[in-house]
Design an enzyme around this catalytic site. Structure first.
Site, PDB file in Angstrom:
ATOM      1  CB  CYS A 163      -9.074   8.031  -4.539  1.00 55.62           C
ATOM      2  SG  CYS A 163     -10.292   6.707  -3.967  1.00 55.62           S
ATOM      3  NE  ARG A 186       2.446  -7.848   6.654  1.00 48.74           N
ATOM      4  CZ  ARG A 186       3.578  -7.856   7.450  1.00 48.74           C
ATOM      5  NH1 ARG A 186       3.802  -9.152   7.782  1.00 48.74           N
ATOM      6  NH2 ARG A 186       4.001  -6.796   7.680  1.00 48.74           N
ATOM      7  CB  CYS A 230     -11.407   1.910  -8.319  1.00 55.86           C
ATOM      8  SG  CYS A 230      -9.769   1.280  -7.652  1.00 55.86           S
ATOM      9  CE  LYS A 259       1.129  -1.028   4.984  1.00 56.48           C
ATOM     10  NZ  LYS A 259       1.643  -2.277   4.263  1.00 56.48           N
ATOM     11  CG  ASP A 302       3.777   1.523   2.003  1.00 58.74           C
ATOM     12  OD1 ASP A 302       4.943   0.958   2.669  1.00 58.74           O
ATOM     13  OD2 ASP A 302       2.981   1.016   1.827  1.00 58.74           O
ATOM     14  CB  CYS A 349      -4.960   6.197  -6.386  1.00 59.34           C
ATOM     15  SG  CYS A 349      -4.962   4.670  -6.540  1.00 59.34           S
ATOM     16  CG  ASP A 406       2.114   5.676  -0.719  1.00 61.75           C
ATOM     17  OD1 ASP A 406       2.836   5.940   0.237  1.00 61.75           O
ATOM     18  OD2 ASP A 406       1.522   4.734  -1.161  1.00 61.75           O
ATOM     19  NE  ARG A 459      -1.509  -1.248  -5.443  1.00 61.38           N
ATOM     20  CZ  ARG A 459      -2.211  -1.814  -4.522  1.00 61.38           C
ATOM     21  NH1 ARG A 459      -3.637  -1.804  -4.375  1.00 61.38           N
ATOM     22  NH2 ARG A 459      -1.677  -2.392  -3.301  1.00 61.38           N
ATOM     23  NE  ARG A 476       7.295  -4.356  -0.774  1.00 64.35           N
ATOM     24  CZ  ARG A 476       6.541  -3.476  -1.346  1.00 64.35           C
ATOM     25  NH1 ARG A 476       5.570  -2.689  -0.835  1.00 64.35           N
ATOM     26  NH2 ARG A 476       6.594  -3.291  -2.697  1.00 64.35           N
ATOM     27  CE1 TYR A 477       6.542  -4.895   5.397  1.00 63.77           C
ATOM     28  CE2 TYR A 477       4.688  -5.263   3.777  1.00 63.77           C
ATOM     29  CZ  TYR A 477       5.379  -4.397   4.497  1.00 63.77           C
ATOM     30  OH  TYR A 477       5.579  -3.076   4.391  1.00 63.77           O
TER      31      TYR A 477
END
Ligand code: SF4
Length: 449
Positions: free
Chosen positions: A174, A161, A170, A382, A375, A177, A338, A179, A157-158
């Site tokens: 959480c 990176r 995981c 971000k 984000d 989350c 998010d 995702r 995206r950037y």
């Protein structure tokens, strides 16, 4: 230290009047910050709950991350053995678990006060009916990571990176989350061919200098598997830094063992970003895990998420961030939660984050103040969101308020606009000694595979 200048040689009466008006307005309405209370030490509660729930587990198993992983609590029936749940609550949670499964490590469960339904650790781990009851909010993939995937599992995206998603597994699921959409896919790990396709993309894109390895949680992979990826990344000349995103230091710190740390130490610079959300997560075990990482040459940063009823106050955030500094973890980001489907009950207004920033800045050291970011949905990236300290500007003068709400005038030098220079990309070489070790080990590994 920068001092505010006095009001001398005023050349524009209009400007003076303008400043007076703004200053008056600002003084009338001082920023609504909370004076920080003296922060008391509060010992973490691991010991008592471990004895209560897992007193029969010997230390050698308790310290073995694979034992925790195998014994994660993944059903409502198991959960009800530890946490008081009425029959109705259990029935509701079973419905939630169909859409959003649960997984809690025994270690993290031992941090929960079972008698407190509002326990901030519990709220991160144990499902609630609101996850499926509050419909119409958020989307499955608000950051549009699928759209920005250039090959399966690699998000670019950037400009400089990329994000490598190696698995969707995981240690804990959480409840907030981003995702969550991946949880129903049953647990996958990228194949050798998929990983090779990601590496090939990175090799061909010389602008990529920073690779983030994430998931799921990439530390669920064996240390050998991780090393095979990291060593090959380290052989790519233009990859300057590798970052690992992992919540293991928080939810299963036993994973940060000597074998892992020794491996990571061979391929630096490697950074690890983790995810503490509450000061009660800073246990002796978590502190020891972070210490092992830091001593292995892996700096640790924290990315927390602002969560309603969990850490949405100045006091909680301050205690969290000051506690992190004590274990050598730098508070890096505080994320606005998010817009993920199934998390609306945990989201806060952006204003809450701004008030927290306002209440921390100046009252504690700047190192303890993370950057509050949103984000953006649709993959907008971000964006830092900060309280506004500049109240006004005319000509060469700024009107600025400090954390107390006092107003100062600053001289702001005026310079003629210059042609915009585009800086050349920074060439940072990996130290030769490190590079040689990395290549030699990587060669050995690839010969083996
Ligand atoms: S560890 Fe990270 S990716 Fe995994 S469930 Fe928690 S927030 Fe999501």
């Amino acid at each position: 230290m920068k001092m505010p200048s006095t009001m001398k040689n005023q050349s524009a009466r209009g400007a003076e009047k303008y400043f007076r008006e703004i200053a008056a307005e600002a003084e009338e309405e001082p920023p609504g910050k909370t004076a920080l209370l003296a922060l008391e030490e509060e010992p973490p509660s691991t010991g008592a709950q471990r004895r209560r729930f897992f007193g029969h587990i010997p230390d050698n198993l308790w310290n073995d991350w694979k034992w925790h992983f195998r014994h994660r609590i993944t059903t409502v029936d198991e959960l009800a053995r530890y946490i008081p749940l009425t029959a109705e609550e259990q029935a509701k949670l079973r419905l939630v678990a169909v859409k959003y499964p649960l997984a809690i490590t025994p270690y993290y469960l031992s941090l929960i006060d079972p008698a407190d339904p509002n326990d901030p650790i519990r709220k991160q781990a144990i499902p609630v009916f609101d996850e499926i009851a509050l419909t119409g909010f958020g989307t499955e993939d608000p950051l549009e990571e699928r759209r920005d995937s250039v090959v399966p599992g690699l998000v670019h995206r950037y400009p400089d990176r990329v994000l490598m998603v190696l698995t969707d597994i995981c240690p804990m699921l959480c409840r907030h989350c981003t995702r969550k959409r991946e949880w129903r896919n049953g647990g996958w790990v990228r194949t050798t061919a998929q990983i090779e396709a990601m590496l090939d993309y990175i090799r061909r894109h010389k602008a990529v200098r920073d690779v983030v390895i994430s998931g799921g949680d990439p530390l669920t992979l064996s240390t050998q598997h991780l090393e095979s990826v990291i060593s090959r990344l380290r052989r790519i000349e233009h990859v300057e830094i590798i970052r690992i995103g992992s919540r293991f230091p928080v939810v299963l710190p036993q994973r940060i063992d000597d074998e892992l740390c020794n491996m990571l130490s061979k391929y630096g610079p490697i950074w690890l970003n983790t995810h503490f959300n509450h000061y009660r997560e800073i246990t002796p075990e978590a502190a020891a895990a972070c210490d092992r990482l830091v001593r292995s040459g892996v700096p640790v940063n924290n990315q927390s998420v602002l969560l309603r009823g969990i850490n949405d106050s100045v006091e909680t955030q301050t205690r969290l961030c000051q506690g992190l500094l004590k274990i050598k973890v730098r508070p890096y980001y505080l994320f606005q939660c998010d817009e993920v489907e199934g998390t609306e009950h945990l989201r806060t207004p952006v204003e809450v984050g701004l008030e927290i920033m306002e209440g921390m800045r100046g009252y504690t050291s700047g190192l303890a103040v993370p950057t509050f970011v949103i984000d953006l949905p649709q993959g907008g990236g971000k964006v830092p969101v900060q309280p506004n300290y500049i109240l006004g500007q005319t000509g060469d003068r700024l009107l600025v308020r400090n954390y107390h709400g006092h107003i100062y005038h600053c001289h702001n030098p005026r310079v003629k606009a210059k042609a915009k220079l585009v800086p050349a990309p920074l060439q940072v070489k990996v130290p030769v000694a490190v590079k040689k070790v990395g290549i030699r080990d990587a060669d050995r590994l690839s010969l083996r595979s």
